[in-house]
Design a protein around this motif. Structure first.
Motif, short mmCIF file in Angstrom:
data_model
loop_
_atom_site.label_atom_id
_atom_site.label_comp_id
_atom_site.label_asym_id
_atom_site.label_seq_id
_atom_site.Cartn_x
_atom_site.Cartn_y
_atom_site.Cartn_z
N ARG B 331 0.83 -1.21 0.00
CA ARG B 331 0.00 0.00 0.00
C ARG B 331 0.87 1.26 0.00
N LYS B 332 1.67 1.37 -1.04
CA LYS B 332 2.65 2.46 -1.14
C LYS B 332 2.00 3.84 -0.98
N PHE B 333 0.81 4.00 -1.55
CA PHE B 333 0.20 5.33 -1.52
C PHE B 333 -0.22 5.72 -0.10
N ILE B 334 -0.83 4.77 0.60
CA ILE B 334 -1.24 5.06 1.99
C ILE B 334 -0.01 5.33 2.85
N ARG B 335 1.05 4.55 2.61
CA ARG B 335 2.31 4.78 3.34
C ARG B 335 2.81 6.20 3.11
N LEU B 336 2.74 6.62 1.84
CA LEU B 336 3.22 7.96 1.48
C LEU B 336 2.41 9.03 2.22
N ILE B 337 1.09 8.84 2.24
CA ILE B 337 0.24 9.82 2.92
C ILE B 337 0.64 9.94 4.39
N PHE B 338 0.85 8.81 5.04
CA PHE B 338 1.21 8.85 6.46
C PHE B 338 2.63 9.40 6.67
N TYR B 339 3.47 9.19 5.67
CA TYR B 339 4.82 9.75 5.75
C TYR B 339 4.77 11.27 5.70
N VAL B 340 4.00 11.77 4.75
CA VAL B 340 3.84 13.23 4.64
C VAL B 340 3.21 13.78 5.92
N ARG B 341 2.20 13.06 6.40
CA ARG B 341 1.51 13.48 7.61
C ARG B 341 2.48 13.59 8.80
N SER B 342 3.42 12.64 8.87
CA SER B 342 4.34 12.64 10.02
C SER B 342 5.16 13.93 10.05
N HIS B 343 5.55 14.40 8.87
CA HIS B 343 6.30 15.65 8.84
C HIS B 343 5.41 16.84 9.14
N TRP B 344 4.20 16.76 8.65
CA TRP B 344 3.22 17.82 8.88
C TRP B 344 2.96 18.00 10.38
N LEU B 345 2.88 16.85 11.07
CA LEU B 345 2.61 16.90 12.51
C LEU B 345 3.81 17.43 13.27
N ARG B 346 4.98 17.15 12.73
CA ARG B 346 6.19 17.42 13.48
C ARG B 346 6.53 18.90 13.49
N MET B 347 6.14 19.62 12.44
CA MET B 347 6.54 21.02 12.39
C MET B 347 5.57 21.83 11.55
N PRO B 348 5.53 23.16 11.80
CA PRO B 348 4.67 24.05 11.02
C PRO B 348 5.15 24.12 9.57
N PRO B 349 4.24 24.46 8.62
CA PRO B 349 4.54 24.39 7.19
C PRO B 349 5.81 25.12 6.75
N LEU B 350 5.99 26.33 7.23
CA LEU B 350 7.14 27.11 6.77
C LEU B 350 8.44 26.45 7.20
N MET B 351 8.42 25.97 8.43
CA MET B 351 9.60 25.32 8.96
C MET B 351 9.88 24.02 8.20
N LEU B 352 8.80 23.32 7.86
CA LEU B 352 8.94 22.08 7.09
C LEU B 352 9.62 22.37 5.76
N ALA B 353 9.17 23.44 5.10
CA ALA B 353 9.74 23.81 3.81
C ALA B 353 11.24 24.07 3.95
#
Lengths: 284, 365
Positions: B331-353
């Protein structure tokens, strides 16, 4: 996933491969070995990326136990990748016997164990002795049963390296060889199928009777070696000594107490076999 | 198609293995290894009638789990000694805490690094003691990563022991400081329970359930021992680790921890306390989700009012069980979504960028 299953001594494997080729080779070489129902370990040969399955195919060695930064191999070395994967499962996952990084041969129910660093010649020596009346038990891992102290055979494909390839091609007339794999991370490699009796009798254990630390490239010599040093060197030669805890300690101390040990230096196969015969007569 | 539900089913009901053929056993064992639950599976199937070849594999797993437990407790002991003159509390976390306290969650559990938590203000002192007296050293010498850990993470950059080759993670709270929820680490520390009051040595075959939930927090200023979180905080940390931090890799294992803790701590007061503590730590939705998933996958007994339904739970379950009979992640796509989510949770958008930019440039070099 293409699949191949094989049992080597007490350990059994399931090899899955994204390509058929490495498994065709394995089926040929492992002819006559038993096929397990439920294997102990899974090894996966996978493409490092989608493209690398087709263009300049690159084999990643995965499985139950993996090394985080294991380098991939070209598909032409797929057989080596499978063998490395199987060794890795044993080294990291096997807990039924104490594993010594050593080769072993048997005569009259008694086992000769040879351990040493890569290039010491332990693999070539065990192969040579296997052609000269000894039963070949294994060229990579000696498995010591923690309860009985016996050596359990693990006669996997013999992995010949560099100069040993030509030497054994001369000696092992009519034997089954794998493809010559050049410029692998370990140099040139060619696999050799163990002698028929080694495979037929892979369930027959032997009592360790002599431990040798061979060293290739020095003038013929025999040296005594203290039990404390033997113990230390064997802890380093074992991949699962620490994990086995108390059972491992008992197995190893018993081995050191019961099995006489010598270091030998040699410059060619004849010298080595003469030293082995001499020490076997004296000690075993 | 096979997925990790085969493992979930057996952990939930060990007797269901009677329906397995060789193919089923192979899938079960391979997935259990890939999810680092083979030791747990071995414990669950102990004493059951199983094929001889499977029994041998599970016996290896038991031996290995014993080894991991021994090593984990030894590492805790070593850290404890290196910090002997430190006057604050040293709290053991995750696997090491479970085995040290003799909790069910520790049975057969895979344990990797040693995780401890100390007061944030004491980090420099603890760090110096581990480096100078304990024999640990930094894993990576990368200035950006080092600064990133120190500025934004809930732990020091990982250290590894020079001789024993084991990692230690020194936390000061349970989530990255850049994450949205701000758990009250000070309260967690203040109420942490002295391990010696629970049990000095883990005893085989005996459960801590009689001791632990009723165990009062010491508050006595006892500073000579190691500590563990109170039961609600332990569950909250487990939930935060599972849901609010990372991409759910190892989710089945973390959720099994959750299940075991909830079963062991189960009482009317415990559930009430868990709710109020979770709210205090700003982790109420996180804890609710973890409890729901534990109920849905492992059949954990939970109070009626915790039974709610959430549309996203299905996505979590799909991610957590994404594993095939060869042990490969699916389930590569679901994995990808949760991977992106993990970064999203970890930091605010600008900092993530900014973070991704720096990482990308470093990769290029």
């Amino acid at each position: 996933m293409h699949e191949f299953r094989v049992r080597v001594g007490p350990a059994s494997f399931r090899i899955g491969s994204a390509w058929e080729a490495p498994l065709v080779e394995m089926r040929r070489l492992y002819q006559g070995y038993p096929t397990p129902d439920i294997p102990d370990f899974t090894v996966r040969l996978e493409a490092t990326s989608f493209l690398r399955r087709f263009i300049r195919p690159s084999v990643a060695i995965n499985g139950d136990y993996m090394l985080p930064d294991a380098a991939p191999l070209p598909l032409s070395q797929g057989l080596l990748a499978a063998e490395m994967g199987m060794n890795l499962q044993m080294a990291l996952g096997w807990r039924r016997q104490l594993i010594l990084h050593a080769s072993a041969v048997e005569k009259g129910g008694k086992a000769l164990i040879m351990t040493g660093v890569s290039g010491s010649g332990k693999s070539t020596l065990s192969t040579l002795l296997g052609l000269k009346g000894w039963r070949f038990l294994g060229d990579e891992f000696a498995l010591i049963d923690p309860v009985t102290g016996e050596a359990v055979p693990y006669p996997r494909m013999i992995s010949l390296k560099n100069q040993a390839i030509a030497a054994m091609e001369e000696h092992a007339i009519g034997a089954r060889f794998g493809p010559l794999m050049q410029e692998t991370p370990k140099g040139d490699i060619r696999h050799l199928v163990p002698p028929v009796d080694a495979i037929a009798r892979m369930n027959e254990r032997a009592k360790p009777a002599l431990l040798l630390f061979p060293r290739f490239g020095y003038a013929s010599a025999i040296r005594e070696i203290s039990p404390s040093e033997v113990f230390m060197r064997l802890t380093q030669a074992s991949t699962n000594y620490v994990a086995l805890g108390e059972a491992g300690f008992h197995a190893l101390t018993r081995f050191v107490k019961e099995v006489p040990a010598r270091a030998i230096d040699y410059q060619n196969g004849d010298e080595a076999t003469a030293l082995v015969d001499q020490l076997w007569a004296e000690c075993a | 198609m096979t997925d990790a539900m085969i493992l979930v089913t057996v952990l939930r009901n060990p007797l269901s293995t009677s329906a397995l053929d060789a193919k089923g056993w192979i899938a079960l064992l391979t997935i259990a290894r890939a999810e680092q639950l083979i030791g747990t599976l071995a414990h669950r199937l102990a004493g059951q009638d199983i094929p001889v070849s499977v029994a041998a594999i599970l016996e290896d797993a038991r031996t290995n789990a014993e080894y991991q437990k021994r090593t984990a407790l030894w590492e805790a002991d070593c850290a404890h000694r290196a910090l002997a003159s430190y006057s604050g509390k040293v709290v053991l976390m995750k696997g090491t805490a479970y085995v040290a306290a003799g909790l069910k969650a520790g049975e057969g559990r895979h344990i990797g690094d040693l995780d401890i938590m100390v007061a944030q203000s004491d980090l420099p002192q603890v760090e110096a003691m581990l480096l100078n007296e304990g024999g640990w050293e930094w894993v990576k010498e990368d200035a950006y990563d080092d600064a990133y850990y120190r500025d934004h993470m809930h732990e020091l950059p990982p250290m590894i022991h020079k001789e024993r080759d084991r990692m230690i993670d020194v936390h000061h709270t349970i989530l990255p400081v850049t994450a949205k929820p701000r758990p009250d680490a000070a309260v967690m520390l203040a109420e942490a329970i002295a391990l010696s009051s629970v049990r000095p040595e883990p005893v085989e075959g005996q459960q801590a359930r009689d001791v632990l939930p009723s165990c009062p927090s010491t508050g006595s200023g006892r500073t000579d021992g190691l500590y563990i979180f109170t039961p609600p905080d332990m569950v909250i940390h487990c939930a935060a680790h599972l849901i609010a931090d990372g991409d759910l890799t190892g989710g089945l294992r973390n959720l099994w921890d959750m299940h075991c803790l909830l079963v062991e701590f189960d009482s009317a007061e415990f559930w009430l306390e868990l709710q109020s503590r979770a709210q205090h730590h700003q982790l109420w939705p996180t804890v609710q989700r973890a409890v729901r998933l534990s109920f849905q996958l492992y059949g954990t007994q939970i109070p009626k009012d915790w039974h709610s339904w959430n549309a996203q739970d299905k996505g979590y379950i799909a991610r957590i069980t994404a594993r095939d009979e060869w042990g490969r992640g699916t389930r590569k796509f679901i994995r990808l979504i949760f991977y992106v989510r993990s970064h999203w949770l970890r930091m605010p958008p600008l900092m993530l960028a900014e973070h991704l930019w720096v990482k990308w440039r470093k990769d290029k070099r």
